[in-house]
Design a protein around this motif. Sequence first.
Motif, PDB file in Angstrom:
ATOM      1  N   VAL A   1       0.834  -1.205   0.000  1.00 14.09           N
ATOM      2  CA  VAL A   1       0.000   0.000   0.000  1.00 14.09           C
ATOM      3  C   VAL A   1       0.868   1.255   0.000  1.00 14.09           C
ATOM      4  CG1 VAL A   1      -1.689   1.321   1.330  1.00 14.09           C
ATOM      5  CG2 VAL A   1      -1.956  -1.159   1.104  1.00 14.09           C
ATOM      6  N   ALA A   2       1.874   1.284   0.854  1.00 16.53           N
ATOM      7  CA  ALA A   2       2.754   2.453   0.923  1.00 16.53           C
ATOM      8  C   ALA A   2       3.583   2.593  -0.346  1.00 16.53           C
ATOM      9  CB  ALA A   2       3.663   2.356   2.144  1.00 16.53           C
ATOM     10  N   ALA A   3       4.027   1.463  -0.902  1.00 12.07           N
ATOM     11  CA  ALA A   3       4.798   1.518  -2.145  1.00 12.07           C
ATOM     12  C   ALA A   3       3.952   2.070  -3.285  1.00 12.07           C
ATOM     13  CB  ALA A   3       5.326   0.128  -2.502  1.00 12.07           C
ATOM     14  N   GLN A   4       2.668   1.711  -3.295  1.00 14.07           N
ATOM     15  CA  GLN A   4       1.780   2.219  -4.331  1.00 14.07           C
ATOM     16  C   GLN A   4       1.630   3.734  -4.224  1.00 14.07           C
ATOM     17  OE1 GLN A   4       0.222   0.278  -6.917  1.00 14.07           O
ATOM     18  NE2 GLN A   4       0.105   2.398  -7.645  1.00 14.07           N
TER      19      GLN A   4
ATOM     20  N   GLY B   1       3.545   5.093   8.053  1.00 14.73           N
ATOM     21  CA  GLY B   1       3.062   5.305   9.414  1.00 14.73           C
ATOM     22  C   GLY B   1       1.629   4.861   9.604  1.00 14.73           C
ATOM     23  N   ALA B   2       0.843   4.885   8.530  1.00 13.83           N
ATOM     24  CA  ALA B   2      -0.542   4.419   8.594  1.00 13.83           C
ATOM     25  C   ALA B   2      -0.671   2.974   8.149  1.00 13.83           C
ATOM     26  CB  ALA B   2      -1.431   5.311   7.722  1.00 13.83           C
ATOM     27  N   ALA B   3       0.210   2.536   7.241  1.00 14.44           N
ATOM     28  CA  ALA B   3       0.116   1.187   6.701  1.00 14.44           C
ATOM     29  C   ALA B   3       0.754   0.146   7.604  1.00 14.44           C
ATOM     30  CB  ALA B   3       0.764   1.133   5.314  1.00 14.44           C
TER      31      ALA B   3
ATOM     32  N   PRO C   1      -1.711  11.472   0.841  1.00 16.19           N
ATOM     33  CA  PRO C   1      -2.064  10.042   0.789  1.00 16.19           C
ATOM     34  C   PRO C   1      -2.009   9.375   2.154  1.00 16.19           C
ATOM     35  CG  PRO C   1      -0.581  10.605  -1.012  1.00 16.19           C
ATOM     36  CD  PRO C   1      -0.593  11.776  -0.087  1.00 16.19           C
ATOM     37  N   ALA C   2      -1.043   9.739   2.978  1.00 17.88           N
ATOM     38  CA  ALA C   2      -0.936   9.160   4.320  1.00 17.88           C
ATOM     39  C   ALA C   2      -2.141   9.548   5.165  1.00 17.88           C
ATOM     40  CB  ALA C   2       0.353   9.629   4.989  1.00 17.88           C
ATOM     41  N   ILE C   3      -2.598  10.782   5.024  1.00 17.54           N
ATOM     42  CA  ILE C   3      -3.789  11.223   5.757  1.00 17.54           C
ATOM     43  C   ILE C   3      -4.990  10.380   5.348  1.00 17.54           C
ATOM     44  CG2 ILE C   3      -5.389  13.140   6.124  1.00 17.54           C
ATOM     45  CD1 ILE C   3      -3.008  15.044   5.747  1.00 17.54           C
TER      46      ILE C   3
END
Length: 251
Positions: A29-32, A56-58, A154-156
Amino acid sequence: MTQPQNKSWQISKPALHSRQGIVASQSRVAAQVGADIMAQGGNAVDAAIATSFALGAAEPWMSGMGGGGFMIVRLAGEKTAKVIEFGMKSPIGLEVEDYPIVGGKADDLFPWPSVLEDRNVMGAKAVAIPGQVAGMGLAHQTFATMDWADLIAPAIGLAQSGLPVDWYAQLIIGGSAKDLAPFPASARTFLDEGGFPKASGWTALGETRCNLDRLADSLGVVAQGGPRAFYEGPLAQSIIDDLTAAGGRHS
């Protein structure tokens, strides 16, 4: 001969090929998120910054604004690389006397000498000053091309959606449940009302998620206020207040 009840999984991953660059991360997910940033015209450092915050979220058990590390950047056409060091630092009020060595080896990732009550591993006295936000800020100032807030957006979104409790998250949370339980905020986030690890139903008809709204709010403050908003101002003070109340020496 007794047969094992469960056989090992045989897991493989396909190789990827790209002419424009690849983002590598333990979290797909983070890599995407990073790949999407490059598809929008960002460079590799833009992608790294966005991926770092998304992690941090994934995978909140390993990454995020509370961490630190290094970034190595080698620009096209240059023979040498540049390094941004953003490791954690000890709080200015740290007292060595708070960490008496009691003998033996710590039951932790690193086999350092055991400290009374594991104060260097668990609780507020184990928390250093994070460098991740400052490091990403310096990387953005030096190498990035996209807007700071756009890289955190995106992290939010991931934090607002919550952390899906899949089999891997269940494994991580279950293995850390005893350590999470003494801390109310951690327990509310990752454990259910009975103090057991959150878990999705075995039928997979529903999906359990850990609420990360407070992380989303903190990311929003940093997105709008810039990197210093993590170290100065209301967000920083709220973190310091929580750590001080739990026995830390942060200021």
